[in-house]
Design a protein around this motif. Structure first.
Motif, mmCIF file in Angstrom:
data_model
loop_
_atom_site.group_PDB
_atom_site.id
_atom_site.type_symbol
_atom_site.label_atom_id
_atom_site.label_comp_id
_atom_site.label_asym_id
_atom_site.label_seq_id
_atom_site.Cartn_x
_atom_site.Cartn_y
_atom_site.Cartn_z
ATOM 1 N N GLY A 80 0.685 -1.433 -0.001
ATOM 2 C CA GLY A 80 -0.162 0.124 -0.019
ATOM 3 C C GLY A 80 0.918 1.332 0.017
ATOM 4 O O GLY A 80 0.508 2.521 -0.300
ATOM 5 N N SER A 81 2.030 1.120 0.107
ATOM 6 C CA SER A 81 2.892 2.220 0.406
ATOM 7 C C SER A 81 3.028 3.266 -0.844
ATOM 8 O O SER A 81 3.045 4.523 -0.713
ATOM 9 C CB SER A 81 4.308 1.972 0.901
ATOM 10 N N TYR A 137 1.083 3.668 -2.990
ATOM 11 C CA TYR A 137 -0.462 4.552 -3.282
ATOM 12 C C TYR A 137 -0.642 5.702 -2.036
ATOM 13 O O TYR A 137 -0.976 6.676 -2.527
ATOM 14 C CB TYR A 137 -1.631 3.368 -2.880
ATOM 15 N N VAL A 138 -0.052 5.451 -1.095
ATOM 16 C CA VAL A 138 -0.142 6.433 -0.027
ATOM 17 C C VAL A 138 1.129 7.491 -0.312
ATOM 18 O O VAL A 138 0.514 8.665 -0.198
ATOM 19 C CB VAL A 138 0.626 5.760 1.440
ATOM 20 N N THR A 140 -0.893 9.445 -3.057
ATOM 21 C CA THR A 140 -1.736 10.426 -2.352
ATOM 22 C C THR A 140 -1.320 11.355 -1.392
ATOM 23 O O THR A 140 -2.203 11.888 -0.612
ATOM 24 C CB THR A 140 -3.188 9.687 -2.111
ATOM 25 N N ARG A 141 0.158 11.504 -1.437
ATOM 26 C CA ARG A 141 0.792 12.178 -0.294
ATOM 27 C C ARG A 141 0.226 11.974 1.026
ATOM 28 O O ARG A 141 0.026 12.974 1.979
ATOM 29 C CB ARG A 141 0.661 13.856 -0.699
ATOM 30 N N GLY A 142 0.194 10.703 1.322
ATOM 31 C CA GLY A 142 -0.420 10.422 2.827
ATOM 32 C C GLY A 142 0.791 9.912 3.572
ATOM 33 O O GLY A 142 0.657 9.788 4.978
ATOM 34 N N HIS A 143 2.218 9.778 3.197
ATOM 35 C CA HIS A 143 3.296 9.806 4.249
ATOM 36 C C HIS A 143 3.604 10.819 4.924
ATOM 37 O O HIS A 143 3.962 12.071 4.198
ATOM 38 C CB HIS A 143 4.427 8.997 3.192
ATOM 39 N N VAL A 144 3.212 10.869 6.116
ATOM 40 C CA VAL A 144 3.365 12.172 7.000
ATOM 41 C C VAL A 144 4.923 12.694 6.800
ATOM 42 O O VAL A 144 5.920 11.971 6.940
ATOM 43 C CB VAL A 144 3.029 11.881 8.281
ATOM 44 N N ASN A 145 5.046 14.046 6.619
ATOM 45 C CA ASN A 145 6.304 14.885 6.894
ATOM 46 C C ASN A 145 6.296 15.866 7.349
ATOM 47 O O ASN A 145 5.439 16.487 7.908
ATOM 48 C CB ASN A 145 7.092 15.033 5.460
ATOM 49 N N ASP A 194 -10.362 15.928 3.982
ATOM 50 C CA ASP A 194 -10.332 14.523 3.737
ATOM 51 C C ASP A 194 -8.910 14.038 3.741
ATOM 52 O O ASP A 194 -8.730 12.793 3.574
ATOM 53 C CB ASP A 194 -10.965 14.317 2.540
ATOM 54 N N SER A 195 -7.993 14.866 3.997
ATOM 55 C CA SER A 195 -6.522 14.588 4.154
ATOM 56 C C SER A 195 -6.370 13.288 5.417
ATOM 57 O O SER A 195 -6.966 13.372 6.288
ATOM 58 C CB SER A 195 -5.346 15.514 4.258
ATOM 59 N N PRO A 196 -5.329 12.625 5.266
ATOM 60 C CA PRO A 196 -5.336 11.498 6.178
ATOM 61 C C PRO A 196 -4.877 12.215 7.547
ATOM 62 O O PRO A 196 -4.334 13.254 7.773
ATOM 63 C CB PRO A 196 -3.700 10.813 5.568
ATOM 64 N N GLU A 197 -5.476 11.407 8.784
ATOM 65 C CA GLU A 197 -5.441 12.247 9.970
ATOM 66 C C GLU A 197 -4.031 11.731 10.599
ATOM 67 O O GLU A 197 -3.628 10.609 10.602
ATOM 68 C CB GLU A 197 -6.500 11.471 10.789
ATOM 69 N N VAL A 198 -3.485 12.854 10.886
ATOM 70 C CA VAL A 198 -2.092 12.586 11.645
ATOM 71 C C VAL A 198 -2.478 12.473 13.272
ATOM 72 O O VAL A 198 -3.161 13.357 13.824
ATOM 73 C CB VAL A 198 -1.175 13.658 11.388
#
Lengths: 181, 441
Positions: free
Chosen positions: A63-64, A66-67, A70-75, A176-180
């Motif tokens: 899944g990485s 895809y994440v 969609t810019r889901g890997h937190v930075n 709707d962005s991924p929740e940190v």
């Protein structure tokens, strides 16, 4: 040519996202089945714990891409937000190259690890005695596709198709962005 | 090269790489490999793949995507709106009832989803416009929702506690219980401050010119009750020792999705995909950081940095409360820049031996650490909740929202001080319900 490559990588990453979601969905179903067998039927479970663990590890690696897509890997994007456009571009380039180098190296290392499990016919230590090359294969596959997605990101950045760090001039927060956590 | 010099180099490089904007997981991984290569040579890479995989091969970690899915199912449904309406219908005639229903809804929604930003967005969408419509000052309306949202990582089930429990091998059930009383206390502090400031500014809450009938009040309950019962059920199963956290969370996730489908008719494939997609994105992000953090921890241990730091601090014979203050300061500053999951996974293996050596209870410290992380969520420059609230009320300047959050930051600091003076506030419930044994997973 370049657009074709980016399009194909994007589709592969999206497919990876669907596969990872299916693995997580399957894990939920199997956990419920395991609870039913263990606590309602009062019987032992053999393969469920391993299956669920392997599924979620596989979902993580596969899944990485895809994440990333969609810019889901937190930075930590504090510095990029405060930099000018030029400096932000070079910073983005440097951070993509560092991450790409890590992913490429990990693809090679995890491929060797998988190959060892394949040639030496490693089995899990649980009662299930699962062939470990199967769950281990998720690592080189996922990290390999992740590397491809990073190469596509690098091209997008270098050719101006995407702004550095995806920061557009009038940035608004996407609810709707991924929740940190 | 001495471990102190090595440690300084690792610290500086880690900060540079993380601040460069690279994803935390890959940045940490790259740093780990670079330092293993630098100090131990190419041979050290032989164990990297195995360490990376082993970091995730733990059945306890299964609870993370399961709890995330519970939150995603509830967050995708209008449960937040119903919860807000239900509390408002019951409390609307009380003085300051709107504040109580807003923060109360935040606390309950936090328990349902375990996510601060989700809580902030769900309750804020109704709460902020309603508070502003009834004349509450903008900074109070936005600041209180920002703060209320942070309760998501303190009130169980909390993914922050799961991560801390995994990183330090502390009982997750015990950590969940330890968060209950401080969570309720903090909610109370937030309410008290909000009521005080609106009273001080001359705002007098007046009852609206309409009344809800008893029928309308009771009508608001059935949609919310099943979700609350699931959370209570999951907690009971967890603490009753009936099932493991992963099993309880798995069944809870399946039930929450089923309820979202049945009650809110989310059977459209697009709705179900949204739940699965959100679960996948957040879970993969967290699990990837865990794998990288395990590799990072392996690198630190193999260079004897963790042990050297713990020993150096022990040798200074500094007062344990001075030490705790310094740790809090460190966590606070880290929280201003780095997301909670990354801080907990990176620092817990380093801080754990230090706090154990100083004689602190690791469960109590988990609560302290989590409140520190909460502060980072509403404090600039990152302050994720601030930007979420800004998106809900774009006409309120960000600076005004930030000023509105400052008193709540002070409330949280006060809560940390209270917990330092009276650690039993956190440890009483787990010790009472699970016995005084600590440290067992």
């Amino acid at each position: 040519m370049i657009d074709g490559f980016i399009w194909i990588v994007k589709r592969i990453s999206q497919l990876c996202g669907v596969f990872a979601a299916a693995l997580i969905g399957a894990a939920v179903v199997i956990v419920c089945q395991m609870v039913f067998i263990r606590y309602v039927l009062n019987q032992n479970t053999i393969w469920q714990t391993d299956f669920v663990t392997y599924s979620l590890v596989a979902a993580t690696f596969i899944g990485s891409p895809y994440v990333l897509l969609t810019r889901g890997h937190v930075n930590v994007d504090v510095l990029p937000h405060y930099l000018g456009r030029g400096a932000r571009y070079w910073l983005a380039l440097a951070s993509v190259i560092v991450a790409l180098a890590f992913c490429l190296l990990m693809t090679v290392l995890t491929f060797n690890f998988w190959h060892e499990a394949w040639t030496k016919k490693w089995l899990s230590e649980s009662m299930w005695r699962a062939r470990l090359w199967i769950p281990y294969s998720s690592m080189p596959v996922g990290l390999g596709i992740l590397s491809l997605q990073y190469i596509a990101d690098l091209i997008n950045l270098a050719t101006g198709r995407e702004p550095p760090f995806g920061i557009k001039p009038a940035e608004v927060v996407d609810l709707d962005s991924p929740e940190v956590i | 090269m001495s471990p102190a010099v090595q440690g300084t180099i690792v610290l500086v490089v880690t900060l540079i790489v993380l601040l460069s904007g690279a994803p935390v997981a890959f940045g940490l991984g790259a740093i780990s490999i670079a330092f293993l290569l630098l100090f131990h040579g190419v041979d050290s890479l032989q164990v990297v793949a195995e360490t990376f995989y082993a970091g995730l091969q733990d059945f306890t970690l299964v609870s993370i995507p399961m709890f995330v899915m519970m939150g995603a199912a509830i967050g995708s449904s209008p449960a937040g709106k119903d919860l807000y309406e239900a509390l408002d219908r019951w409390l609307y005639r009380l003085p300051g009832g709107l504040v109580i229903s807003n923060l109360g809804a935040c606390a309950i929604f936090a328990a349902l989803t375990g996510s601060s930003p989700a809580c902030c967005a769900a309750i804020g969408k109704m709460g902020i416009p309603e508070m502003r419509r009834r004349g509450y000052p903008d900074d109070v309306a936005t600041g209180s929702i920002c703060a209320g949202g942070t309760l998501g990582i303190l009130i169980p089930p909390s993914i922050t506690f799961i991560l801390y429990g995994i990183a330090t091998e502390t009982s997750i059930g015990r950590l969940f219980l330890a968060g209950v009383v401080p969570g309720v206390m903090l909610t109370g502090l937030f309410m008290l401050w909000t009521l005080f400031i609106i009273w001080k500014r001359g705002f007098r809450s007046h009852a609206p010119d309409f009344r809800y009938s008893w029928k309308e009040k009771f009508q608001s309950i059935p949609k919310i009750l099943p979700f609350v019962l699931i959370i209570v059920g999951v907690m009971y199963v967890l603490y009753g020792g009936v099932a493991t956290p992963s099993e309880a969370a798995g069944v809870g996730a399946a039930l929450c999705v089923t309820l979202a489908v049945v009650i809110y008719r989310l059977w459209n494939p697009a709705d179900l995909w949204k739940i699965l997609r959100d679960t996948t994105r957040e879970s993969v992000m967290i699990l990837m950081i865990i794998a990288a953090a395990v590799l990072f921890g392996y690198m630190l241990t193999s260079l004897y940095l963790t042990q050297t730091l713990a020993q150096a601090i022990a040798d200074t014979h500094v007062n344990k409360w001075v030490l705790m203050a310094l740790i809090n300061l460190f966590l606070l500053v880290s929280g201003f820049f780095i997301p909670p999951a990354a801080i907990i996974l990176m620092t817990s293996p380093i801080l754990y031996p230090i706090i154990r050596a100083a004689g602190f209870d690791p469960v109590w410290f988990g609560v302290i650490m989590t409140i520190n992380m909460e502060i980072g969520l509403i404090h600039p420059p990152v302050g994720l909740n601030i930007y979420i609230v800004n998106a809900i009320a774009p006409d309120v300047p960000v600076q005004r929202v930030m000023w509105g959050t400052i008193p709540y930051v002070i409330c949280m600091m006060l809560q940390i001080v209270i917990l330092c003076v009276f650690p039993e506030i956190a440890t009483w419930l787990p010790d009472t319900l699970m016995g005084p044994i600590i440290g067992a997973k």
